[in-house]
Design a protein around this motif. Sequence first.
Motif, PDB file in Angstrom:
ATOM      1  N   PHE A   1       3.117 -17.886   2.721  1.00  0.00           N
ATOM      2  CA  PHE A   1       3.388 -15.962   2.349  1.00  0.00           C
ATOM      3  C   PHE A   1       2.212 -15.511   1.421  1.00  0.00           C
ATOM      4  N   PHE A   2       1.752 -14.063   2.202  1.00  0.00           N
ATOM      5  CA  PHE A   2       0.741 -13.298   1.786  1.00  0.00           C
ATOM      6  C   PHE A   2       1.723 -11.830   1.485  1.00  0.00           C
ATOM      7  N   PHE A   3       1.800 -10.678   0.611  1.00  0.00           N
ATOM      8  CA  PHE A   3       1.978  -9.694   0.777  1.00  0.00           C
ATOM      9  C   PHE A   3       0.354  -8.902   0.994  1.00  0.00           C
ATOM     10  N   GLY A   4       0.727  -7.988   1.674  1.00  0.00           N
ATOM     11  CA  GLY A   4      -0.001  -6.883   2.044  1.00  0.00           C
ATOM     12  C   GLY A   4      -0.415  -6.156   3.424  1.00  0.00           C
ATOM     13  N   GLU A   5      -0.774  -5.139   3.615  1.00  0.00           N
ATOM     14  CA  GLU A   5      -0.679  -4.103   4.820  1.00  0.00           C
ATOM     15  C   GLU A   5      -1.377  -4.765   5.837  1.00  0.00           C
ATOM     16  N   VAL A   6      -0.810  -4.782   6.854  1.00  0.00           N
ATOM     17  CA  VAL A   6      -1.324  -5.138   8.293  1.00  0.00           C
ATOM     18  C   VAL A   6      -2.722  -4.526   8.432  1.00  0.00           C
ATOM     19  N   ALA A   7      -3.057  -3.339   7.823  1.00  0.00           N
ATOM     20  CA  ALA A   7      -4.443  -2.886   8.305  1.00  0.00           C
ATOM     21  C   ALA A   7      -5.425  -3.737   7.287  1.00  0.00           C
ATOM     22  N   ASP A   8      -4.943  -4.484   6.070  1.00  0.00           N
ATOM     23  CA  ASP A   8      -5.660  -4.977   4.838  1.00  0.00           C
ATOM     24  C   ASP A   8      -5.448  -6.526   5.007  1.00  0.00           C
ATOM     25  N   THR A   9      -4.913  -6.800   6.084  1.00  0.00           N
ATOM     26  CA  THR A   9      -5.195  -8.297   5.819  1.00  0.00           C
ATOM     27  C   THR A   9      -5.943  -9.178   6.840  1.00  0.00           C
ATOM     28  N   ASP A  10      -6.330 -10.592   6.264  1.00  0.00           N
ATOM     29  CA  ASP A  10      -8.239 -10.812   6.716  1.00  0.00           C
ATOM     30  C   ASP A  10      -7.399 -11.762   7.972  1.00  0.00           C
ATOM     31  N   PRO A  11      -7.832 -11.668   8.852  1.00  0.00           N
ATOM     32  CA  PRO A  11      -7.672 -12.054  10.592  1.00  0.00           C
ATOM     33  C   PRO A  11      -7.274 -12.997   9.999  1.00  0.00           C
ATOM     34  N   THR A  12      -7.913 -14.250   9.532  1.00  0.00           N
ATOM     35  CA  THR A  12      -7.585 -15.412   9.220  1.00  0.00           C
ATOM     36  C   THR A  12      -6.668 -16.307   9.338  1.00  0.00           C
ATOM     37  N   ALA A  13      -5.986 -15.293   7.648  1.00  0.00           N
ATOM     38  CA  ALA A  13      -4.676 -15.791   7.501  1.00  0.00           C
ATOM     39  C   ALA A  13      -3.747 -15.543   8.468  1.00  0.00           C
ATOM     40  N   ALA A  14      -3.947 -14.378   8.664  1.00  0.00           N
ATOM     41  CA  ALA A  14      -2.800 -13.684  10.084  1.00  0.00           C
ATOM     42  C   ALA A  14      -2.759 -14.368  11.138  1.00  0.00           C
TER      43      ALA A  14
ATOM     44  N   PRO B   1       7.753  -2.794   4.862  1.00  0.00           N
ATOM     45  CA  PRO B   1       6.241  -2.656   5.041  1.00  0.00           C
ATOM     46  C   PRO B   1       5.557  -3.726   3.795  1.00  0.00           C
ATOM     47  N   GLY B   2       4.731  -3.809   3.893  1.00  0.00           N
ATOM     48  CA  GLY B   2       3.971  -4.765   2.738  1.00  0.00           C
ATOM     49  C   GLY B   2       4.245  -6.228   3.574  1.00  0.00           C
ATOM     50  N   ILE B   3       4.611  -6.501   4.290  1.00  0.00           N
ATOM     51  CA  ILE B   3       4.785  -8.230   4.576  1.00  0.00           C
ATOM     52  C   ILE B   3       5.555  -8.345   5.552  1.00  0.00           C
ATOM     53  N   ALA B   4       4.255  -7.960   6.751  1.00  0.00           N
ATOM     54  CA  ALA B   4       4.659  -7.146   8.154  1.00  0.00           C
ATOM     55  C   ALA B   4       4.678  -8.581   8.958  1.00  0.00           C
ATOM     56  N   TYR B   5       4.184  -9.132   8.865  1.00  0.00           N
ATOM     57  CA  TYR B   5       3.024 -11.046   8.829  1.00  0.00           C
ATOM     58  C   TYR B   5       4.629 -11.739   8.601  1.00  0.00           C
ATOM     59  N   TYR B   6       4.798 -11.903   7.152  1.00  0.00           N
ATOM     60  CA  TYR B   6       5.971 -12.934   6.938  1.00  0.00           C
ATOM     61  C   TYR B   6       6.778 -12.308   7.618  1.00  0.00           C
ATOM     62  N   GLY B   7       7.675 -11.040   7.195  1.00  0.00           N
ATOM     63  CA  GLY B   7       9.111 -10.885   8.109  1.00  0.00           C
ATOM     64  C   GLY B   7       9.209 -11.005   9.406  1.00  0.00           C
ATOM     65  N   SER B   8       8.377 -10.707  10.335  1.00  0.00           N
ATOM     66  CA  SER B   8       8.128 -10.364  11.511  1.00  0.00           C
ATOM     67  C   SER B   8       8.374 -11.686  12.004  1.00  0.00           C
ATOM     68  N   THR B   9       7.446 -12.438  11.380  1.00  0.00           N
ATOM     69  CA  THR B   9       7.465 -13.957  12.320  1.00  0.00           C
ATOM     70  C   THR B   9       8.925 -14.820  12.290  1.00  0.00           C
ATOM     71  N   LYS B  10       9.248 -14.780  11.289  1.00  0.00           N
ATOM     72  CA  LYS B  10      10.671 -15.430  10.335  1.00  0.00           C
ATOM     73  C   LYS B  10      11.402 -14.382  11.162  1.00  0.00           C
ATOM     74  N   LYS B  11      11.940 -13.121  11.375  1.00  0.00           N
ATOM     75  CA  LYS B  11      12.848 -12.831  12.721  1.00  0.00           C
ATOM     76  C   LYS B  11      12.250 -13.133  13.698  1.00  0.00           C
ATOM     77  N   TYR B  12      11.227 -13.720  14.687  1.00  0.00           N
ATOM     78  CA  TYR B  12      11.269 -14.275  15.486  1.00  0.00           C
ATOM     79  C   TYR B  12      11.638 -15.951  15.000  1.00  0.00           C
TER      80      TYR B  12
END
Length: 269
Positions: free
Chosen positions: A99-112, A155-166
């Motif tokens: 898990f990490f908080f953060g906006e998409v534009a601020d996310t480290d691509p490696t972590a994403a 917003p703010g957990i787009a990567y986390y929430g969207s992967t969990k939605k998948y």
Amino acid sequence: MKIPRATPGNKTVLLTGACSGIGLEMARLLAARGYQLIVVSHREEPLHQAARDLRCRFGAAVFPIVMDLAHSKAAEELFERVGSLQLTVDILINNAGMFFFGEVADTDPTAANRMLALHVTTPSLLATLFSKGMRSRGKGHILFVSSISAWRDFPGIAYYGSTKKYLRGFANALRSELAPYGVNVTCLAPGATATGLYDPNVVPVDLAKKLGVMMPAESVAQAGLEALFNNEAECLPGVLTRAMTAAAVAMPQPVIDWIRRRGPWLKSG
Ligand SMILES: NC(=O)c1ccc[n+]([C@@H]2O[C@H](COP(=O)([O-])OP(=O)(O)OC[C@H]3O[C@@H](n4cnc5c(N)ncnc54)[C@H](OP(=O)(O)O)[C@@H]3O)[C@@H](O)[C@H]2O)c1
């Protein structure tokens, strides 16, 4: 519905993310009922410690596999490692997560990339690789650990929430594919749970647990396993979790955006 004891035809569990939190509690519940466990996590010492503890307390057969599941080839590698143990996996539990908080534009691509592999690629491919055998044997269980964040886009957990939605969607589709063959697929969607998933400097987990805002990991594990053995499609453990999910679904987007702008856990946008 109680968690049934292991039987000769239903006893081997492959459990990812087993060295802490919800996964460790699931491992304890299963070990106490005679299941043998192939447990997988990334950090070597906590995993070996968990394996020793499970053997000592419950006399369980435990096979720890230290592996980084957050890369594109992890599922194939794990399938091979399990194959070399010459065990038939009766139950697959895709629990490992980050898990990490953060906006998409601020996310480290490696972590994403790591989150996408850990929450999307690896559990999907593990299901592909292990469901084949389950389908031909006409039995088996697969559990996906999603999240209530799968019910609403935040917003703010787009990567986390969207992967969990998948994961939720994948589990539902796979459930329909495998049901005619006698294989069950369940999706567990925990709400806030007191585990090491969150950075304690950002989320006061102990306080939240004391206040009853976060569920204990044991209760979530128990509910998830009961749902699995009861062949349920989805499990949202706890009244508060179900209430929060219903509220999130009903909430107008401007309210969600207002909360996001004021949330102390996010940088202001
Ligand atoms: N806690 C909550 O509020 C909450 C809410 C909804 C959903 N969930 C989901 O519940 C699941 C379990 O999380 P938890 O709350 O129990 O947190 P946790 O205690 O941090 O457990 C996460 C587990 O995943 C493993 N893991 C993480 N990255 C890995 C990697 N790259 N390779 C292999 N294993 C890895 C960890 O092992 P290592 O530390 O060894 O890497 C750990 O055993 C996750 O899928 C999470 O998204 C949690």
